[in-house]
Design a protein around this motif. Sequence first.
Motif, mmCIF file in Angstrom:
data_model
loop_
_atom_site.group_PDB
_atom_site.id
_atom_site.type_symbol
_atom_site.label_atom_id
_atom_site.label_comp_id
_atom_site.label_asym_id
_atom_site.label_seq_id
_atom_site.Cartn_x
_atom_site.Cartn_y
_atom_site.Cartn_z
ATOM 1 N N GLU A 90 45.289 38.067 43.965
ATOM 2 C CA GLU A 90 45.897 36.894 43.327
ATOM 3 C C GLU A 90 44.844 35.984 42.698
ATOM 4 O O GLU A 90 44.977 35.544 41.554
ATOM 5 C CB GLU A 90 46.704 36.120 44.377
ATOM 6 N N GLU A 91 43.772 35.683 43.455
ATOM 7 C CA GLU A 91 42.727 34.793 42.943
ATOM 8 C C GLU A 91 41.998 35.424 41.768
ATOM 9 O O GLU A 91 41.702 34.764 40.766
ATOM 10 C CB GLU A 91 41.746 34.471 44.074
ATOM 11 N N LEU A 92 41.708 36.717 41.879
ATOM 12 C CA LEU A 92 41.023 37.422 40.793
ATOM 13 C C LEU A 92 41.857 37.427 39.513
ATOM 14 O O LEU A 92 41.328 37.231 38.412
ATOM 15 C CB LEU A 92 40.749 38.868 41.202
ATOM 16 N N LYS A 93 43.153 37.645 39.656
ATOM 17 C CA LYS A 93 44.025 37.695 38.485
ATOM 18 C C LYS A 93 44.090 36.336 37.786
ATOM 19 O O LYS A 93 44.171 36.264 36.559
ATOM 20 C CB LYS A 93 45.434 38.144 38.886
ATOM 21 N N LYS A 94 44.030 35.254 38.570
ATOM 22 C CA LYS A 94 44.011 33.914 37.974
ATOM 23 C C LYS A 94 42.736 33.711 37.159
ATOM 24 O O LYS A 94 42.766 33.181 36.038
ATOM 25 C CB LYS A 94 44.109 32.848 39.063
ATOM 26 N N ILE A 95 41.600 34.132 37.753
ATOM 27 C CA ILE A 95 40.318 33.999 37.040
ATOM 28 C C ILE A 95 40.319 34.866 35.799
ATOM 29 O O ILE A 95 39.800 34.480 34.739
ATOM 30 C CB ILE A 95 39.144 34.374 37.975
ATOM 31 N N GLU A 96 40.917 36.043 35.901
ATOM 32 C CA GLU A 96 41.001 36.965 34.767
ATOM 33 C C GLU A 96 41.745 36.308 33.601
ATOM 34 O O GLU A 96 41.342 36.419 32.436
ATOM 35 C CB GLU A 96 41.723 38.241 35.209
ATOM 36 N N LYS A 97 42.842 35.608 33.915
ATOM 37 C CA LYS A 97 43.605 34.913 32.865
ATOM 38 C C LYS A 97 42.785 33.796 32.225
ATOM 39 O O LYS A 97 42.815 33.596 31.009
ATOM 40 C CB LYS A 97 44.899 34.348 33.455
ATOM 41 N N LYS A 98 42.055 33.072 33.072
ATOM 42 C CA LYS A 98 41.215 31.991 32.549
ATOM 43 C C LYS A 98 40.116 32.538 31.647
ATOM 44 O O LYS A 98 39.822 31.957 30.595
ATOM 45 C CB LYS A 98 40.607 31.199 33.704
ATOM 46 N N LEU A 99 39.515 33.649 32.049
ATOM 47 C CA LEU A 99 38.473 34.265 31.228
ATOM 48 C C LEU A 99 39.039 34.743 29.891
ATOM 49 O O LEU A 99 38.396 34.587 28.834
ATOM 50 C CB LEU A 99 37.845 35.450 31.975
ATOM 51 N N ALA A 100 40.252 35.307 29.938
ATOM 52 C CA ALA A 100 40.887 35.770 28.696
ATOM 53 C C ALA A 100 41.144 34.590 27.756
ATOM 54 O O ALA A 100 40.914 34.685 26.540
ATOM 55 C CB ALA A 100 42.186 36.495 29.024
#
Length: 637
Positions: A90-100
């Motif tokens: 969950e935390e990784l996916k949030k960071i992934e969205k922010k990076l995108a």
Amino acid sequence: MLHINKLSVSFGGTYLFKDINFKLGAGDRLGLIGKNGAGKSTMLKILSGETDIAEGEIAKEKSIRLGFLKQDIDFVEGRTVIEEAYQAFEELKKIEKKLAYINTQLVERTDYESEIYHQLMVDLNDFQHQFEILGGYNYQGETERILKGLGFKESDFNQLTDTFSGGWRMRIELAKLLLQSNDILLLDEPTNHLDIESIIWLEEFLTNFAGCVVIVSHDTKFLDNVTNRTVEISLGRIYDYNKPYSDFKKLRHEIREQQLAAQKNQQREIKQTEKLIEKFRAKANKASMAQSLIKKLEKTDIIEVDDEDNSVMNVNFKISKNPGKIIFEAEDLKKSFGNDTVFEDLSFILERNSKIAFVGQNGQGKSTLAKILVGELAHEGTLKIGHNVEVGYFAQNQADYLDPNKTVFDTMVDAANEKNRSKVRDILGTFLFRGEDVDKYVKVLSGGERNRLALAKMILTPFNVLIMDEPTNHLDIQSKTVLKTALENFEGTLILVSHDRDFLQGLASTVYEFKDNQVKEFLGDINAYLAHRQLESMREVEKKTERKKADRVSVQKPKDDYKIQKKKKSLTNKLSNTEAEINRLERQISEDDKKLAADYEKTASELGFFEDYESKKEKINKLMTDWESLQLQLDAL
């Protein structure tokens, strides 16, 4: 890691367990054992925080991450297997969205000297650093490794979870827990839906797991291979030893034997002392000695022997009527799901009083053939059912057919008929549902209690042929023993699907082996079969042979359109309902034929009999046409 202090739980004024104390530490691989209904699943819910406690306390470190594999799970529709597994991050996916988002902004913006652009660069660096620390560049590969270990193929990754059975969904949930880097894993019956290769893989994973694992399981081999500590809940108390299951049971037996011997010696000494006291009291010059012995006796700590819960269910399977000599006759049976052929060219004759075991690899058709024999699945080829054959069927997921919003008593009453409705309470009592237990709702029962209720419900229906698919799932050791004894005494025809060698010993005289899409008959019991195949255990039987080349090649199918998947599901449900209605009408026509054969004139004179008889036949013809149409639509998709 976690400390339980003076924990007590009661239901309706009766304590499930009282004043329990124990600790969980890193490296503990704890087997939580006990009879069905002893409180194992309740304990897991308390440890997970899902159930509040009224008495006692649980202390744990704030940073502790805890994962809980429950028996009942909910899934969000519309996700693929890989997408559902990624929910572990969950935390990784949030960071992934922010990076995108940041990368999109950096590409689109042209104000390179602005403060906003500079902040985007700073944020990009920070989030990339966090992403790397959390394993962002490895999580996809790790997810695939875990899914494959639990039996999924790459071709499954992009299939929707809605298209998988409950057992496979449970595997996805287990994969998510293993991916979450939890410090404590609480696993409720984790092996119930796994094939042998997945169980062996899970054993290795848990053995190397650095955190703490608490496992509720009735698979003694799994517990022996994984655990290093056992806690038994029995009659409201716990017994905690740093031993795996089999060593624990042996030690508990030895300790109880020592307690009994010590108690016997103490009771003998107490009686001897009491005799001396009575003797000395009568003499004036010995009175002080008598008082001294009395004080000594008062200070004696009475040795107690650990209580044992010896309550067991009482099962007795009686045949309804004597069937004909031939029970089932199959010729050139074939079953396929889409392009996958489960088995073909299968021919056999099962005679009255046959005792047969279906063994072999998962996915090779054991449950499928059982469902064909009871009329739940359509098939190619010929299957004839003998005269007076009445089949009792216990499905692998039999407990799932119970209505969770009904009470135990109502479940039985609704399934009973006029002849046995008055015996419902007595039947429930033999299956250990007594007193207030009968008023419990099905949804609050443990897995073992649900299986016991499903067995009790099955007894309400007459049968002379018994087909049971993994009946020991969720059952405790004592209940397995009682069920085995009942099956040994069953005078009808028995077909068992099981991977439990100990359970099968003495129950089957013929073995059907399902392996590599073939079914082979072996005349002999399970021990003779294993000796013939030169195998040490059932685990060896269930291991897959080397996979075909096509399975080893990494092929990723394009993601199916969601609407198509929903259409498939709808058609499959309609097909199943149509098959069930055809089977129901065929049974009614069969009953009508019996009535005509018994007394033609009386039956024929009944008002509207033949109109109803012909109407049923017409309905079957129409349903067969509908079935073919639905099957063609499904094949086209």
